[in-house]
Enzyme design. Sequence first.
Site, PDB file in Angstrom:
ATOM      1  N   LYS A 111     118.258  70.566  73.094  1.00  0.00           N
ATOM      2  CA  LYS A 111     119.095  71.737  73.354  1.00  0.00           C
ATOM      3  C   LYS A 111     119.687  72.321  72.065  1.00  0.00           C
ATOM      4  O   LYS A 111     120.036  73.499  72.027  1.00  0.00           O
ATOM      5  CB  LYS A 111     120.189  71.383  74.353  1.00  0.00           C
TER       6      LYS A 111
HETATM    7  C1  PLP Z   1     118.376  69.323  79.360  1.00  0.00           C
HETATM    8  C2  PLP Z   1     117.413  68.217  79.199  1.00  0.00           C
HETATM    9  C3  PLP Z   1     116.243  68.173  79.952  1.00  0.00           C
HETATM   10  C4  PLP Z   1     115.904  69.194  81.007  1.00  0.00           C
HETATM   11  O1  PLP Z   1     115.647  70.466  80.475  1.00  0.00           O
HETATM   12  P1  PLP Z   1     115.697  71.756  81.387  1.00  0.00           P
HETATM   13  O2  PLP Z   1     115.629  72.913  80.471  1.00  0.00           O
HETATM   14  O3  PLP Z   1     117.009  71.694  82.124  1.00  0.00           O
HETATM   15  O4  PLP Z   1     114.545  71.683  82.334  1.00  0.00           O
HETATM   16  C5  PLP Z   1     115.351  67.138  79.701  1.00  0.00           C
HETATM   17  N1  PLP Z   1     115.630  66.180  78.788  1.00  0.00           N
HETATM   18  C6  PLP Z   1     116.764  66.186  78.061  1.00  0.00           C
HETATM   19  C7  PLP Z   1     117.007  65.098  77.099  1.00  0.00           C
HETATM   20  C8  PLP Z   1     117.689  67.211  78.233  1.00  0.00           C
HETATM   21  O5  PLP Z   1     118.804  67.220  77.497  1.00  0.00           O
END
Ligand code: PLP
Length: 458
Positions: A111
Amino acid sequence: MNYISTRGGISPVNFSSAVMMGLADDGGLIVPQHIPNLAKEICSWSDLNYNEIAFRVMRAFISEDDIADEDLHTIIDKSYATFETPEVTPFVKQQGVYIQEMFHGPTLAFKDVALQFLGNLFEFILKRTGRKLNIIAATSGDTGSAAIQGVRGKDNIQIFVLHPFKKVSPLQELQMTSILDENVHNIAIEGTFDDGQRIIKDLFADLDFKGKYDLGAVNSVNWARVLAQVVYYVYGAVKLSAQNDGKQVQFSVPTGNFGNIFAGYVARQLGAPIKTLILATNENDILSRCINSGVYELGAVHQSLSPSMDIQVASNFERYLYYAMSENPDLVRESMHAFKAQGKLDLREFLDGSFIAGKGDTEETLSTIKRYYDASGYVLDPHTAVGVFVAEQLADKELPVSCLATAHPAKFPDAVEQAIDSHVTHPSLEVLKGGETRCAKEIANRDAIQAYIEKTLA
Ligand SMILES: *Cc1c(COP(=O)(O)O)cnc(C)c1O
């Protein structure tokens, strides 16, 4: 390039306005008026570095009279300078699959790729307009800390982050509550991530409140996040394709809110050499069931070893529906209302085969981590392991597959320890332990959260 709503209720706005709006004012999600096709240009990008590919992808979605070339370069360079490597999302090859490591940013999760960019973008836009922004967000763990790192200490921005009390990992909690900048406000709610997400949606739907307090969103509903994520699919696809005789590439994506994999869909529409997108879920499998059966149907939320994927209602799915429903906003609006009323939607006539989907349960997650560790000493985090497991089941063996490694394993030491009986650490997490923290606690209720925000800003 202008932006509209999946539900058809806003007049077209430019990129900056779309970013500031977050969720569209009619309750829909913001999408570009069209997705350009850059297939011809993209095939010549394999020698470009990450930031240059970022610039070219973003340029296609942001008008020059909105953000000039020089400013866009500056925002991109500043955002990715906080990563451990200039490749931003480097590859390692393990057991015949490519692992595209997305966790080299400040909070060790993918993210950061979007939220470092969004923080700098907000700062740029606010400076230009002289406005202030109050960000409200719900997190299942990783969004919160990445959003906080994106905007901590920035002028004209306050951030309020709701996380489900004791339902994020202790380290994830620390990564949020240890940030003591005055503009950072953590709130633990007594409920689930979906409760938090609903509260945020309700607050945004209250246009008086939204206007009075200049609310902004950093959740994956924000188009700028999707755009920043499109970049690593284009980057991954051109690099892997070049290394594999020009073949098309597959991506396996551990999926929760559908934000990450939706960016892959946009990259594919944009003309990146992507054959298939493999959607991997844990036990919370509304999306993999939907892709396989055509029926989108709510279930209960289960806690799993991969908590950032413990989600049932995936807010970005509406963006994909918009395209699957031939960009017909009336149909999207009716469908979303029907889904809200009935908790179920029959999509069999719309799904177009862009995705294949599968699920990895607790046992499969643990055994995948163990297999990779035993073979080479490489440690997968539990989210990445779900994606790797599903890729092993579903990927076309003739084509390269990039498994997106969405978090560093040290963020989820308990799951990793359960799998390989060994403790993984990272220095940036070790320094947080035992330090000072700050966090409020509230009931999972919209009025309580609104009152907290009003009181804090008064
Ligand atoms: C947020 C997250 C996900 C999921 O991603 P999305 O965009 O919500 O589908 C998967 N793995 C990790 C480690 C995350 O932080």
